[in-house]
Design a protein around this motif. Structure first.
Motif, short mmCIF file in Angstrom:
data_model
loop_
_atom_site.label_atom_id
_atom_site.label_comp_id
_atom_site.label_asym_id
_atom_site.label_seq_id
_atom_site.Cartn_x
_atom_site.Cartn_y
_atom_site.Cartn_z
N GLU A 139 0.99 -1.20 -0.17
CA GLU A 139 -0.18 -0.24 -0.01
C GLU A 139 0.94 1.31 0.18
OE1 GLU A 139 -3.14 0.33 3.12
OE2 GLU A 139 -3.01 -1.63 3.17
N PHE A 140 1.58 1.47 0.69
CA PHE A 140 2.89 2.25 0.91
C PHE A 140 3.64 2.64 -0.82
CE2 PHE A 140 7.15 3.56 1.11
CZ PHE A 140 7.46 4.84 1.62
N ILE A 141 3.86 1.71 -1.05
CA ILE A 141 4.04 1.71 -2.67
C ILE A 141 3.59 2.26 -3.41
CG2 ILE A 141 5.84 0.70 -4.79
CD1 ILE A 141 6.40 -1.33 -2.74
N PHE A 142 2.37 2.28 -2.99
CA PHE A 142 1.09 2.59 -4.48
C PHE A 142 0.86 3.94 -4.05
CE2 PHE A 142 -0.21 -1.29 -5.75
CZ PHE A 142 0.40 -1.20 -7.17
N ASP A 143 1.12 3.94 -2.56
CA ASP A 143 0.44 5.82 -2.25
C ASP A 143 1.37 6.48 -2.62
OD1 ASP A 143 -2.08 5.20 -0.89
OD2 ASP A 143 -1.00 5.53 1.06
N LEU A 144 2.84 6.20 -2.36
CA LEU A 144 3.93 6.89 -2.84
C LEU A 144 3.55 7.24 -4.88
CD1 LEU A 144 7.07 6.36 -1.19
CD2 LEU A 144 6.51 8.45 -0.98
N TYR A 145 3.49 6.36 -5.36
CA TYR A 145 3.51 6.44 -6.80
C TYR A 145 2.28 6.88 -6.90
CZ TYR A 145 5.51 4.33 -10.82
OH TYR A 145 6.39 3.46 -12.07
N ARG A 146 1.06 7.09 -6.89
CA ARG A 146 -0.19 7.77 -6.60
C ARG A 146 -0.07 9.33 -6.51
NH1 ARG A 146 -4.80 4.64 -7.35
NH2 ARG A 146 -6.28 6.82 -6.12
N ILE A 147 0.90 9.71 -5.40
CA ILE A 147 1.55 11.08 -5.22
C ILE A 147 1.82 11.65 -6.04
CG2 ILE A 147 2.80 12.61 -3.59
CD1 ILE A 147 2.09 11.03 -1.49
N PHE A 148 2.98 11.38 -6.84
CA PHE A 148 3.66 11.35 -7.55
C PHE A 148 3.08 11.32 -9.22
CE2 PHE A 148 6.49 10.54 -11.21
CZ PHE A 148 7.59 11.54 -11.64
N LEU A 149 2.50 10.43 -9.29
CA LEU A 149 1.33 10.02 -10.48
C LEU A 149 0.41 11.71 -10.24
CD1 LEU A 149 1.65 6.87 -11.45
CD2 LEU A 149 2.72 7.90 -12.74
N TRP A 150 -0.09 11.46 -9.61
CA TRP A 150 -1.54 12.70 -9.68
C TRP A 150 -0.58 14.29 -10.43
CZ3 TRP A 150 -5.86 14.16 -10.02
CH2 TRP A 150 -6.62 12.96 -9.74
N GLN A 151 0.61 14.60 -9.91
CA GLN A 151 1.46 15.82 -10.40
C GLN A 151 2.37 15.25 -11.80
OE1 GLN A 151 3.00 18.11 -7.73
NE2 GLN A 151 4.48 19.61 -8.78
N HIS A 152 2.56 14.39 -11.97
CA HIS A 152 3.04 14.03 -13.43
C HIS A 152 2.18 13.15 -13.84
CE1 HIS A 152 5.99 14.38 -10.35
NE2 HIS A 152 6.60 15.58 -11.57
N THR A 153 1.16 13.85 -14.63
CA THR A 153 0.17 12.73 -15.33
C THR A 153 0.46 12.69 -16.93
OG1 THR A 153 -0.65 15.14 -16.05
CG2 THR A 153 -1.93 13.79 -14.02
N GLU A 154 1.27 13.27 -17.10
CA GLU A 154 2.12 12.89 -18.59
C GLU A 154 2.58 11.26 -19.11
OE1 GLU A 154 5.48 14.24 -16.24
OE2 GLU A 154 3.26 14.53 -16.21
N HIS A 155 3.42 10.32 -17.58
CA HIS A 155 3.02 9.00 -17.35
C HIS A 155 1.93 8.13 -17.86
CE1 HIS A 155 7.48 9.57 -16.00
NE2 HIS A 155 6.60 10.38 -15.09
N LEU A 156 1.21 8.23 -17.64
CA LEU A 156 -0.26 7.94 -17.19
C LEU A 156 -1.01 8.02 -18.94
CD1 LEU A 156 -1.49 6.65 -13.76
CD2 LEU A 156 -0.03 5.18 -15.65
N THR A 157 -1.07 8.95 -19.58
CA THR A 157 -1.77 9.63 -20.93
C THR A 157 -1.58 9.75 -21.76
OG1 THR A 157 -0.89 12.28 -20.40
CG2 THR A 157 -3.15 11.03 -18.75
N GLN A 158 -0.54 8.73 -22.14
CA GLN A 158 0.19 9.07 -23.22
C GLN A 158 -0.21 7.82 -23.93
OE1 GLN A 158 5.32 7.72 -22.57
NE2 GLN A 158 4.91 9.84 -21.74
N GLY A 159 0.38 7.78 -25.43
CA GLY A 159 -0.55 7.30 -26.28
C GLY A 159 -1.47 7.91 -27.62
N ALA A 160 -2.36 6.96 -28.20
CA ALA A 160 -3.20 7.38 -29.33
C ALA A 160 -5.06 6.68 -28.26
CB ALA A 160 -3.68 6.20 -30.07
N GLU A 161 -4.90 5.78 -27.07
CA GLU A 161 -5.83 5.33 -26.78
C GLU A 161 -6.17 6.74 -25.22
OE1 GLU A 161 -5.36 1.87 -24.00
OE2 GLU A 161 -3.06 2.40 -24.37
N PHE A 162 -5.08 7.54 -24.92
CA PHE A 162 -5.38 7.96 -24.40
C PHE A 162 -5.78 9.84 -24.64
CE2 PHE A 162 -3.40 4.72 -22.19
CZ PHE A 162 -4.71 4.53 -21.09
N LYS A 163 -5.84 9.87 -25.71
CA LYS A 163 -6.09 11.19 -26.20
C LYS A 163 -7.13 12.15 -25.69
CE LYS A 163 -7.12 13.14 -30.64
NZ LYS A 163 -7.55 12.86 -32.93
#
Length: 314
Positions: A139-163
């Motif tokens: 849980e802790f690892i995911f908590d940390l990762y989610r904090i980072f990804l909320w401010q760096h959304t580009e890591h989860l929005t790349q590619g045609a499927e996320f246009k």
């Protein structure tokens, strides 16, 4: 905040830098606040580490208390004075012919049997403590990762499927309504990512996070690295998985980790019976505390601050 609430019987206090410099205060975590919007995730991450330090410790204490209770019970029921006059009963609910349930004795032991049976439960309780700590680690690892990804959304929005998702992110600057739509959509994307990432090796997940977050081994660390932290983290997960899916014998993977130089105190031998003790629980909690300290230092140096050298380096 943690994904789910945990018992916290430790808590933590915050001290200003001036208080720290004025004398000895019991600090074990450094909170970062550069005041820069781009560093907001660093601030939240160090705050999260402080919260999880208390959570990990509280989880350990909870199971240590349970083990202490069993030890006290063994001592109590082994006493000749108790055995001479009393017996131990276990009760549960049983349904009568009327359909109603009532408290019924399902076991009746003398003192020797009561002591022996309480003693036999100890490895199970220690094992469940490992499972609890291992699950919390994930849980802790995911908590940390989610904090980072909320401010760096580009890591989860790349590619045609996320246009469409990228379009929502652009529109989010137009109005509060558009911002709410974007946040709801990205939260769903983040949840889907986590559901898939659950099946990844936690070693791989941890190192991927460190890579994305730009974390490095603290400059004052001479004997361990991010990679060895990941190896040890993986060792905890291996043991947890063995206990979730009971193995009568220690598997090769756990035996190999225990035989490694940085085994966090695990001493399991391949092919031997898998017996977990309070010591293994203590070693696991100790490692988690050290992991949080190492990450805390990594976050501090991520801001460009270099930590002072110390005589005892991890």
């Amino acid at each position: 905040m943690p994904i789910r609430n945990h018992l916290d019987i430790v808590g933590h206090r915050k001290f200003d830098v001036a208080e720290v410099l004025s004398g000895m205060v019991p600090i074990n975590n450094i909170l970062i606040d550069t005041g820069k919007p781009d560093d907001e995730w660093l601030k939240k991450s160090t705050e999260l580490i402080a919260e999880w330090r208390a959570i990990f410790r509280s989880i350990y204490i909870k199971w240590a208390l349970a083990l202490n209770g069993l030890d006290v019970a063994v001592e109590k029921y082994s006493a000749p004075a108790w055995q001479a006059k009393k017996r131990f009963f276990v009760t549960s609910l049983r349904t009568e012919r009327s359909g109603l349930s009532k408290i019924t004795e399902i076991a009746d032991w003398n003192g020797g049997d009561a002591a022996a049976n309480h003693q036999s439960v100890i490895p199970y309780i220690a094992g469940w403590g490992i499972i609890d700590l291992g699950s919390a680690l994930e849980e802790f690892i995911f908590d940390l990762y989610r904090i980072f990804l909320w401010q760096h959304t580009e890591h989860l929005t790349q590619g045609a499927e996320f246009k469409n998702l990228r379009r929502l992110r652009t529109d989010a600057m137009n109005s509060p309504q558009d911002l709410a739509k974007w946040e709801e959509a990205f939260a769903e994307r983040l949840d889907n990512w986590q559901r898939n990432a659950v099946y990844k090796s936690k070693r791989e997940l941890f190192l991927a996070y460190c890579n994305h977050a730009g974390l490095k081994t603290p400059s004052i660390y001479k004997h361990t690295t991010l990679e060895t932290w990941a190896d040890c983290l993986n060792g905890v997960c291996i043991l947890r998985n063995c206990l979730i899916h009971p193995n009568a014998k220690v598997p090769k993977e756990l035996g190999d980790f225990s035989a490694s130089k940085l085994n966090i105190g695990y001493d399991f031998k391949e092919g031997h019976p898998l017996q977990v003790t309070l010591q293994h629980l203590q070693c696991t909690e100790c490692f988690l505390d050290q992991l949080l300290t190492g990450l805390n230092f990594s976050f501090v140096e991520r801001t460009g601050v270099r930590l002072p050298e110390t005589k005892n380096t991890p």
